[in-house]
Structure formats: structure tokens, C-alpha cells
Motif scaffolding. Structure first.
Motif, PDB file in Angstrom:
ATOM      1  N   SER A   5       0.840  -1.205   0.000  1.00 61.20           N
ATOM      2  CA  SER A   5       0.000   0.000   0.000  1.00 61.20           C
ATOM      3  C   SER A   5       0.872   1.252   0.000  1.00 61.20           C
ATOM      4  O   SER A   5       0.398   2.349   0.277  1.00 61.20           O
ATOM      5  CB  SER A   5      -0.914   0.012   1.236  1.00 61.20           C
ATOM      6  OG  SER A   5      -1.837  -1.050   1.194  1.00 61.20           O
TER       7      SER A   5
ATOM      8  N   ASN B  86       1.527   7.349   1.000  1.00 55.99           N
ATOM      9  CA  ASN B  86       1.820   6.580   2.208  1.00 55.99           C
ATOM     10  C   ASN B  86       3.305   6.337   2.454  1.00 55.99           C
ATOM     11  O   ASN B  86       3.724   6.173   3.594  1.00 55.99           O
ATOM     12  CB  ASN B  86       1.099   5.226   2.157  1.00 55.99           C
ATOM     13  CG  ASN B  86      -0.403   5.375   2.195  1.00 55.99           C
ATOM     14  OD1 ASN B  86      -0.925   6.309   2.797  1.00 55.99           O
ATOM     15  ND2 ASN B  86      -1.114   4.465   1.540  1.00 55.99           N
TER      16      ASN B  86
ATOM     17  N   CYS C  20       0.663  -5.521   2.477  1.00 55.10           N
ATOM     18  CA  CYS C  20       1.977  -5.109   2.970  1.00 55.10           C
ATOM     19  C   CYS C  20       2.901  -6.309   2.951  1.00 55.10           C
ATOM     20  O   CYS C  20       2.473  -7.434   3.250  1.00 55.10           O
ATOM     21  CB  CYS C  20       1.878  -4.554   4.387  1.00 55.10           C
ATOM     22  SG  CYS C  20       3.484  -4.028   5.061  1.00 55.10           S
TER      23      CYS C  20
ATOM     24  N   ARG D 102       7.296   2.160  10.537  1.00 58.53           N
ATOM     25  CA  ARG D 102       6.628   3.439  10.766  1.00 58.53           C
ATOM     26  C   ARG D 102       7.370   4.601  10.110  1.00 58.53           C
ATOM     27  O   ARG D 102       6.755   5.563   9.653  1.00 58.53           O
ATOM     28  CB  ARG D 102       6.512   3.709  12.264  1.00 58.53           C
ATOM     29  CG  ARG D 102       5.465   2.862  12.984  1.00 58.53           C
ATOM     30  CD  ARG D 102       5.436   3.223  14.449  1.00 58.53           C
ATOM     31  NE  ARG D 102       4.477   2.440  15.195  1.00 58.53           N
ATOM     32  CZ  ARG D 102       3.188   2.761  15.335  1.00 58.53           C
ATOM     33  NH1 ARG D 102       2.730   3.855  14.759  1.00 58.53           N
ATOM     34  NH2 ARG D 102       2.385   1.998  16.046  1.00 58.53           N
TER      35      ARG D 102
ATOM     36  N   CYS E 274       6.557   4.111   6.067  1.00 56.22           N
ATOM     37  CA  CYS E 274       5.212   3.910   5.522  1.00 56.22           C
ATOM     38  C   CYS E 274       4.156   4.214   6.568  1.00 56.22           C
ATOM     39  O   CYS E 274       4.276   3.778   7.731  1.00 56.22           O
ATOM     40  CB  CYS E 274       5.046   2.470   5.020  1.00 56.22           C
ATOM     41  SG  CYS E 274       3.474   2.169   4.168  1.00 56.22           S
ATOM     42  N   LEU E 275       3.133   4.948   6.164  1.00 51.79           N
ATOM     43  CA  LEU E 275       2.073   5.340   7.092  1.00 51.79           C
ATOM     44  C   LEU E 275       1.122   4.194   7.414  1.00 51.79           C
ATOM     45  O   LEU E 275       0.388   4.252   8.409  1.00 51.79           O
ATOM     46  CB  LEU E 275       1.269   6.505   6.493  1.00 51.79           C
ATOM     47  CG  LEU E 275       2.026   7.823   6.280  1.00 51.79           C
ATOM     48  CD1 LEU E 275       1.116   8.840   5.596  1.00 51.79           C
ATOM     49  CD2 LEU E 275       2.536   8.373   7.604  1.00 51.79           C
ATOM     50  N   VAL E 276       1.094   3.183   6.572  1.00 49.77           N
ATOM     51  CA  VAL E 276       0.113   2.109   6.760  1.00 49.77           C
ATOM     52  C   VAL E 276       0.734   0.717   6.807  1.00 49.77           C
ATOM     53  O   VAL E 276       0.019  -0.280   6.843  1.00 49.77           O
ATOM     54  CB  VAL E 276      -0.955   2.144   5.640  1.00 49.77           C
ATOM     55  CG1 VAL E 276      -1.790   3.407   5.723  1.00 49.77           C
ATOM     56  CG2 VAL E 276      -0.307   2.026   4.268  1.00 49.77           C
TER      57      VAL E 276
ATOM     58  N   CYS F  38       2.456  -2.823   7.932  1.00 50.54           N
ATOM     59  CA  CYS F  38       2.269  -3.717   9.072  1.00 50.54           C
ATOM     60  C   CYS F  38       3.420  -3.524  10.060  1.00 50.54           C
ATOM     61  O   CYS F  38       4.593  -3.551   9.681  1.00 50.54           O
ATOM     62  CB  CYS F  38       2.230  -5.163   8.590  1.00 50.54           C
ATOM     63  SG  CYS F  38       2.059  -6.387   9.915  1.00 50.54           S
TER      64      CYS F  38
ATOM     65  N   CYS G 255      -7.069  -4.129  13.619  1.00 47.70           N
ATOM     66  CA  CYS G 255      -5.759  -3.696  13.118  1.00 47.70           C
ATOM     67  C   CYS G 255      -5.567  -2.195  13.333  1.00 47.70           C
ATOM     68  O   CYS G 255      -6.307  -1.381  12.772  1.00 47.70           O
ATOM     69  CB  CYS G 255      -5.619  -4.035  11.640  1.00 47.70           C
ATOM     70  SG  CYS G 255      -4.041  -3.482  10.929  1.00 47.70           S
TER      71      CYS G 255
ATOM     72  N   ARG H 187      -3.384  -0.259  12.169  1.00 44.84           N
ATOM     73  CA  ARG H 187      -2.863   0.430  10.987  1.00 44.84           C
ATOM     74  C   ARG H 187      -3.862   0.428   9.836  1.00 44.84           C
ATOM     75  O   ARG H 187      -3.607   1.006   8.771  1.00 44.84           O
ATOM     76  CB  ARG H 187      -1.566  -0.242  10.529  1.00 44.84           C
ATOM     77  CG  ARG H 187      -0.470  -0.292  11.569  1.00 44.84           C
ATOM     78  CD  ARG H 187       0.200   1.048  11.718  1.00 44.84           C
ATOM     79  NE  ARG H 187       1.211   1.243  10.680  1.00 44.84           N
ATOM     80  CZ  ARG H 187       1.943   2.340  10.556  1.00 44.84           C
ATOM     81  NH1 ARG H 187       1.755   3.356  11.379  1.00 44.84           N
ATOM     82  NH2 ARG H 187       2.836   2.461   9.596  1.00 44.84           N
ATOM     83  N   GLY H 188      -4.985  -0.257  10.029  1.00 44.63           N
ATOM     84  CA  GLY H 188      -5.984  -0.321   8.971  1.00 44.63           C
ATOM     85  C   GLY H 188      -5.487  -1.060   7.735  1.00 44.63           C
ATOM     86  O   GLY H 188      -5.953  -0.835   6.618  1.00 44.63           O
ATOM     87  N   ILE H 189      -4.566  -1.984   7.937  1.00 44.19           N
ATOM     88  CA  ILE H 189      -3.940  -2.702   6.830  1.00 44.19           C
ATOM     89  C   ILE H 189      -4.549  -4.078   6.648  1.00 44.19           C
ATOM     90  O   ILE H 189      -4.219  -4.813   5.763  1.00 44.19           O
ATOM     91  CB  ILE H 189      -2.416  -2.789   7.065  1.00 44.19           C
ATOM     92  CG1 ILE H 189      -1.662  -3.178   5.767  1.00 44.19           C
ATOM     93  CG2 ILE H 189      -2.088  -3.825   8.152  1.00 44.19           C
ATOM     94  CD1 ILE H 189      -1.512  -2.052   4.851  1.00 44.19           C
TER      95      ILE H 189
END
Length: 258
Positions: free
Chosen positions: A106, A111, A198, A208, A211-213, A215, A254, A256-258
Motif C-alpha cells: 500500500s 503513504n 503489505c 513506521r 510507511c504510514l500504513v 504492518c 488492526c 494500521r488499517g492494513i
């Protein structure tokens, strides 16, 4: 004149003799052809994509007849072609699950930041050789379109720096899987509702940063799943689709919304 006549007669006799010899040899040394091979070849889509694991449709047809490939091996043809092949072979069609490609990333331009601006050949392998690609995440999609060019069905395109699969067009032939040097494209069941876009193998704090999203291997999904269908392997979540029921618990939890 007589000599010419004799020559013509001799040539004619020799031609007839050799013709008979060739006809006899063709019968004696003839290789029997299984008509089922040609029958199967005729109903195959002719994509020659290699998704069946063979060089082309003809090779797949031969393998089916020889017992080296399942009747459901043609990903492009799907259940309809599988049923026809099974009928030719005189067996029951195997129940096949439709698979489609999925890109485990993603890390688009929003991101995941770029560490440099790439100017060069639009090729993922070439970009990979230059400091592991332009993206800050060393596991992200390279976005140069090798997968797009490999797909014969117009089912995958690069959007905002990341390859995205159109599952309605995808046949699961795996051409894009083979074309991806990052190895972030896998095949998953068509009706899967739970996916992990991911492929980062970095530890949470490092992920982190790039990548903002991505895992972060927090293991929350693994702990919440009552079916044992999701495990954190090499710092990222991996789904076992044989166990997953698409209950959605891991999706809700989750962070991270992943």
C-alpha cells in the motif's frame, strides 16, 4: 528416342517403388496420435500464458492426456473449460477455486515517501538495482510496470506508484507474479475479503519511518483470530486462506488499517 522412353519408364517405376516404400514405412513407423490432445487444444483459450505451469496450451493439453496435469489446470478457461476437458477425458470435473493476483503493498506516493527521484529505464529490475528502488520502503512496489506489461488480460495497472489488480479481469495466470522482482504479488482466492497489502519485513518502528500504513507486527490480528488463520511471519501478517472465514475481526482490530 528409345533411350528417352526407357529413361522415363525407369524413373516412373522407381518413383512408384519408392512411393510404395514410403507409404509402407509411414504405416510401420507411424506414431499413434491421441485424438484427445487435439480435442482439448481446440477448447483451450489459446492465451499461452503459462499459468497452468506449462509452456503453452498445446503442452498443457498433452500433459492432461498423459496424466501430468489436472483437468482444472487452465486458470484462464476456468470452470467452463475444466468441465469440457473432464468430459473429453471421461472423468468428473474437479471443483476448482478461482484465484486472482494480489499486490501486497500500500506504499503509494502518499503513504511512503521517496528517497530519491528515479530517472531511467521504466523497468522494475533496473530500478531495484539502484539502491533497492526509489521508495523509502525496501519492500514496496517498484511501480515501473513489469507486471502490467506481462499481463495479457489488462488486469493490472500501476496507480500512484503501486500496482493494482482488477480482480474481475484477472485470470490468476501468475504472469505478473513471475514478472515482479520484489516477489510481492501472490495469488489469493477470488472471494477473499481479508487481505494484507503489505510485505514489509522490517520491525514495527522501522516500518513506521517509511510507511504510514505498513504492518508493524503488533500481533493483535494473530491474537484476535479464533481460527488460527493469521500469523505474523518475518514481521508482517500472513493469512492462511484455508482457515480464514472472512469474519472480519482482524480487520476491525488492526491499528494500521492494513
Amino acid at each position: 528416342m528409345i533411350n528417352i522412353l526407357y529413361a522415363v519408364i525407369v524413373l516412373g517405376v522407381l518413383g512408384a517403388v519408392f512411393g510404395l516404400l514410403l507409404a509402407f514405412a509411414s504405416r510401420v513407423f507411424a506414431v499413434p496420435v491421441d485424438e484427445r490432445k487435439s480435442a482439448i487444444s481446440e477448447i483451450l483459450p489459446g492465451a499461452n500464458c503459462g499459468g497452468c505451469g506449462f509452456a503453452g496450451c498445446s503442452a498443457f493439453a498433452n500433459a492432461v492426456v498423459e496424466g501430468n496435469a489436472p483437468v482444472s489446470g487452465c486458470a484462464v478457461g476456468g470452470a467452463a473449460v475444466s468441465g469440457q476437458i473432464a468430459k473429453i477425458m471421461g472423468i468428473d470435473a474437479e471443483e476448482s477455486i478461482r484465484n486472482v493476483a494480489f499486490v501486497h503493498c500500500s506504499g503509494n506516493h502518499t503513504n511512503s515517501p521517496a528517497k530519491y527521484f528515479y530517472v531511467g529505464v521504466e523497468d522494475c529490475v533496473a530500478a531495484l538495482k539502484l539502491q533497492s528502488g526509489p521508495s523509502a520502503c525496501q519492500y514496496s512496489c517498484l511501480g515501473m510496470g513489469n507486471c502490467t506489461r506481462a499481463c495479457k488480460f489488462d488486469a493490472i495497472h500501476v496507480v500512484d506508484g503501486v500496482a493494482v489488480v482488477d480482480k474481475e479481469k484477472c485470470t490468476g495466470c501468475k504472469a505478473c507474479v513471475s514478472a515482479c522482482p520484489r516477489e510481492i504479488i501472490k495469488v489469493i482466492p477470488y472471494d477473499s475479503k481479508t487481505v494484507v497489502p503489505c510485505n514489509s519485513k522490517d520491525k514495527g518502528p522501522d516500518t513506521r519511518k517509511v510507511c504510514l500504513v505498513g504492518c508493524i507486527s503488533c500481533h493483535i490480528c494473530e491474537k484476535i483470530c479464533q481460527y488460527g488463520a493469521i500469523k505474523v511471519v518475518d514481521n508482517h501478517a500472513v493469512i492462511d486462506y484455508d482457515k480464514c472465514t472472512s469474519c472480519g475481526e482482524c480487520i476491525e482490530k488492526c491499528p494500521r488499517g492494513i
